[in-house]
Every structure is written in structure tokens, then in C-alpha cells.
Design a protein around this motif. Structure first.
Motif, PDB file in Angstrom:
ATOM      1  N   VAL A   1      59.021  88.595  41.597  1.00 20.55           N
ATOM      2  CA  VAL A   1      57.945  89.418  42.149  1.00 20.55           C
ATOM      3  C   VAL A   1      58.195  89.475  43.649  1.00 20.55           C
ATOM      4  CG1 VAL A   1      56.336  87.472  42.396  1.00 20.55           C
ATOM      5  CG2 VAL A   1      55.450  89.783  42.226  1.00 20.55           C
ATOM      6  N   ARG A   2      57.937  90.623  44.256  1.00 15.97           N
ATOM      7  CA  ARG A   2      58.124  90.771  45.700  1.00 15.97           C
ATOM      8  C   ARG A   2      56.752  90.757  46.363  1.00 15.97           C
ATOM      9  NH1 ARG A   2      62.498  94.578  48.291  1.00 15.97           N
ATOM     10  NH2 ARG A   2      63.649  92.870  47.369  1.00 15.97           N
ATOM     11  N   ILE A   3      56.547  89.780  47.231  1.00 15.97           N
ATOM     12  CA  ILE A   3      55.294  89.626  47.976  1.00 15.97           C
ATOM     13  C   ILE A   3      55.637  89.627  49.464  1.00 15.97           C
ATOM     14  CG2 ILE A   3      53.305  88.145  48.414  1.00 15.97           C
ATOM     15  CD1 ILE A   3      53.081  88.573  45.557  1.00 15.97           C
ATOM     16  N   ASN A   4      55.019  90.533  50.193  1.00 15.78           N
ATOM     17  CA  ASN A   4      55.249  90.645  51.644  1.00 15.78           C
ATOM     18  C   ASN A   4      56.739  90.724  51.986  1.00 15.78           C
ATOM     19  OD1 ASN A   4      52.467  90.569  52.153  1.00 15.78           O
ATOM     20  ND2 ASN A   4      52.491  88.341  52.235  1.00 15.78           N
ATOM     21  N   GLY A   5      57.487  91.463  51.179  1.00 15.08           N
ATOM     22  CA  GLY A   5      58.906  91.678  51.444  1.00 15.08           C
ATOM     23  C   GLY A   5      59.832  90.554  51.004  1.00 15.08           C
ATOM     24  N   LYS A   6      59.299  89.531  50.385  1.00 10.76           N
ATOM     25  CA  LYS A   6      60.137  88.412  49.925  1.00 10.76           C
ATOM     26  C   LYS A   6      60.103  88.335  48.411  1.00 10.76           C
ATOM     27  CE  LYS A   6      59.949  85.345  53.832  1.00 10.76           C
ATOM     28  NZ  LYS A   6      59.868  83.958  54.214  1.00 10.76           N
ATOM     29  N   ASP A   7      61.289  88.147  47.813  1.00  9.70           N
ATOM     30  CA  ASP A   7      61.372  87.969  46.363  1.00  9.70           C
ATOM     31  C   ASP A   7      61.077  86.517  46.021  1.00  9.70           C
ATOM     32  OD1 ASP A   7      61.999  90.579  45.755  1.00  9.70           O
ATOM     33  OD2 ASP A   7      64.154  90.250  45.778  1.00  9.70           O
ATOM     34  N   ILE A   8      60.225  86.338  45.027  1.00  9.75           N
ATOM     35  CA  ILE A   8      59.907  85.010  44.521  1.00  9.75           C
ATOM     36  C   ILE A   8      60.370  84.976  43.072  1.00  9.75           C
ATOM     37  CG2 ILE A   8      58.057  83.376  44.009  1.00  9.75           C
ATOM     38  CD1 ILE A   8      56.465  84.829  46.280  1.00  9.75           C
ATOM     39  N   TYR A   9      61.281  84.059  42.777  1.00  5.16           N
ATOM     40  CA  TYR A   9      61.817  83.943  41.424  1.00  5.16           C
ATOM     41  C   TYR A   9      60.910  83.046  40.602  1.00  5.16           C
ATOM     42  CZ  TYR A   9      65.734  86.498  43.163  1.00  5.16           C
ATOM     43  OH  TYR A   9      66.514  87.496  43.698  1.00  5.16           O
ATOM     44  N   LEU A  10      60.651  83.463  39.371  1.00  4.18           N
ATOM     45  CA  LEU A  10      59.612  82.856  38.553  1.00  4.18           C
ATOM     46  C   LEU A  10      60.129  82.082  37.348  1.00  4.18           C
ATOM     47  CD1 LEU A  10      57.454  86.096  38.521  1.00  4.18           C
ATOM     48  CD2 LEU A  10      57.173  84.143  40.051  1.00  4.18           C
ATOM     49  N   GLY A  11      61.406  82.236  37.014  1.00  2.00           N
ATOM     50  CA  GLY A  11      61.960  81.609  35.817  1.00  2.00           C
ATOM     51  C   GLY A  11      62.543  82.673  34.911  1.00  2.00           C
ATOM     52  N   PRO A  12      62.996  82.308  33.726  1.00  2.00           N
ATOM     53  CA  PRO A  12      63.606  83.268  32.809  1.00  2.00           C
ATOM     54  C   PRO A  12      62.648  84.430  32.486  1.00  2.00           C
ATOM     55  CG  PRO A  12      63.970  81.039  32.031  1.00  2.00           C
ATOM     56  CD  PRO A  12      63.008  80.947  33.168  1.00  2.00           C
ATOM     57  N   PHE A  13      63.157  85.649  32.609  1.00  2.00           N
ATOM     58  CA  PHE A  13      62.341  86.841  32.388  1.00  2.00           C
ATOM     59  C   PHE A  13      61.735  86.833  30.987  1.00  2.00           C
ATOM     60  CE2 PHE A  13      61.654  91.303  31.250  1.00  2.00           C
ATOM     61  CZ  PHE A  13      60.909  91.718  32.339  1.00  2.00           C
ATOM     62  N   GLY A  14      60.438  87.087  30.908  1.00  2.75           N
ATOM     63  CA  GLY A  14      59.748  87.168  29.630  1.00  2.75           C
ATOM     64  C   GLY A  14      59.233  85.843  29.099  1.00  2.75           C
ATOM     65  N   SER A  15      59.601  84.734  29.742  1.00  4.87           N
ATOM     66  CA  SER A  15      59.160  83.431  29.247  1.00  4.87           C
ATOM     67  C   SER A  15      57.694  83.190  29.608  1.00  4.87           C
ATOM     68  CB  SER A  15      60.020  82.312  29.839  1.00  4.87           C
ATOM     69  OG  SER A  15      59.745  82.163  31.228  1.00  4.87           O
ATOM     70  N   PRO A  16      57.000  82.399  28.795  1.00  5.49           N
ATOM     71  CA  PRO A  16      55.600  82.074  29.121  1.00  5.49           C
ATOM     72  C   PRO A  16      55.475  81.391  30.491  1.00  5.49           C
ATOM     73  CG  PRO A  16      56.119  81.385  26.882  1.00  5.49           C
ATOM     74  CD  PRO A  16      57.406  81.818  27.511  1.00  5.49           C
ATOM     75  N   GLU A  17      56.471  80.560  30.834  1.00 10.43           N
ATOM     76  CA  GLU A  17      56.435  79.864  32.116  1.00 10.43           C
ATOM     77  C   GLU A  17      56.506  80.846  33.285  1.00 10.43           C
ATOM     78  OE1 GLU A  17      58.708  79.148  29.694  1.00 10.43           O
ATOM     79  OE2 GLU A  17      57.884  77.273  28.931  1.00 10.43           O
ATOM     80  N   SER A  18      57.366  81.859  33.171  1.00 11.22           N
ATOM     81  CA  SER A  18      57.497  82.821  34.265  1.00 11.22           C
ATOM     82  C   SER A  18      56.236  83.681  34.394  1.00 11.22           C
ATOM     83  CB  SER A  18      58.729  83.715  34.080  1.00 11.22           C
ATOM     84  OG  SER A  18      58.568  84.601  32.983  1.00 11.22           O
ATOM     85  N   LYS A  19      55.602  83.978  33.273  1.00 14.25           N
ATOM     86  CA  LYS A  19      54.366  84.772  33.324  1.00 14.25           C
ATOM     87  C   LYS A  19      53.222  83.956  33.928  1.00 14.25           C
ATOM     88  CE  LYS A  19      55.771  87.845  29.653  1.00 14.25           C
ATOM     89  NZ  LYS A  19      55.555  88.336  28.313  1.00 14.25           N
ATOM     90  N   GLU A  20      53.182  82.672  33.625  1.00 13.09           N
ATOM     91  CA  GLU A  20      52.174  81.802  34.222  1.00 13.09           C
ATOM     92  C   GLU A  20      52.410  81.678  35.726  1.00 13.09           C
ATOM     93  OE1 GLU A  20      48.969  79.473  34.933  1.00 13.09           O
ATOM     94  OE2 GLU A  20      49.403  80.580  33.094  1.00 13.09           O
ATOM     95  N   ARG A  21      53.669  81.489  36.106  1.00 11.56           N
ATOM     96  CA  ARG A  21      54.009  81.385  37.531  1.00 11.56           C
ATOM     97  C   ARG A  21      53.651  82.687  38.252  1.00 11.56           C
ATOM     98  NH1 ARG A  21      53.784  79.277  42.040  1.00 11.56           N
ATOM     99  NH2 ARG A  21      55.554  79.455  43.410  1.00 11.56           N
ATOM    100  N   TYR A  22      53.871  83.836  37.609  1.00 11.63           N
ATOM    101  CA  TYR A  22      53.504  85.144  38.175  1.00 11.63           C
ATOM    102  C   TYR A  22      52.003  85.179  38.473  1.00 11.63           C
ATOM    103  CZ  TYR A  22      52.573  90.201  38.213  1.00 11.63           C
ATOM    104  OH  TYR A  22      52.148  91.469  38.551  1.00 11.63           O
ATOM    105  N   ARG A  23      51.187  84.754  37.528  1.00 15.95           N
ATOM    106  CA  ARG A  23      49.729  84.735  37.741  1.00 15.95           C
ATOM    107  C   ARG A  23      49.362  83.815  38.910  1.00 15.95           C
ATOM    108  NH1 ARG A  23      49.914  85.470  32.132  1.00 15.95           N
ATOM    109  NH2 ARG A  23      50.025  83.252  31.679  1.00 15.95           N
TER     110      ARG A  23
END
Length: 72
Positions: A21-43
């Protein structure tokens, strides 16, 4: 009437397969795409970003108010 901001998109970094996810011009990596962990981290990241925006908005309002009072 104010417009509501759109939330930053949950995106795939194709080279690594990571969600990002890009916030204020910086990419933040959340984990494997589509994984429950990455979706939780996104929230969590969105919630943190909204909290920071709210704090900055209050600080701006306080500074403006102080400036107006100092001009009297």
C-alpha cells in the motif's frame, strides 16, 4: 460539504508477490498478496494513517487559532 477521501489501494508488487500500500508516497509491504495476514496488516496501516491525519489536522487547527489570537 467536504469530500471523503478514498482509501489507498491494496496492491500487488508483481516482482516479489508481496501486497503493498502506498501512504504519503511510501510503499509499505504487507506480506504475501492475498494472505489473511497481509489483509490484516493493510487494515492496521490504514487505521494508523487515519489517526496520524486526524492528529495533524488538530495540530493545524490549534496553530491557526493561536496565530489568530496573537494577531489581536
Amino acid at each position: 460539504m467536504s469530500r471523503q477521501r478514498k482509501s489507498p489501494a491494496y496492491l500487488l508488487h508483481q516482482a516479489t508477490g508481496q501486497a503493498r500500500v502506498r501512504i504519503n508516497g511510501k510503499d509499505i509491504y504487507l506480506g504475501p498478496f492475498g494472505s489473511p495476514e497481509s489483509k490484516e496488516r493493510y487494515r492496521e496501516v490504514l487505521q494508523e494513517a487515519r489517526a496520524m491525519d486526524a492528529q495533524e489536522g488538530r495540530a493545524d487547527m490549534i496553530e491557526a487559532d493561536e496565530w489568530l489570537h496573537s494577531r489581536r
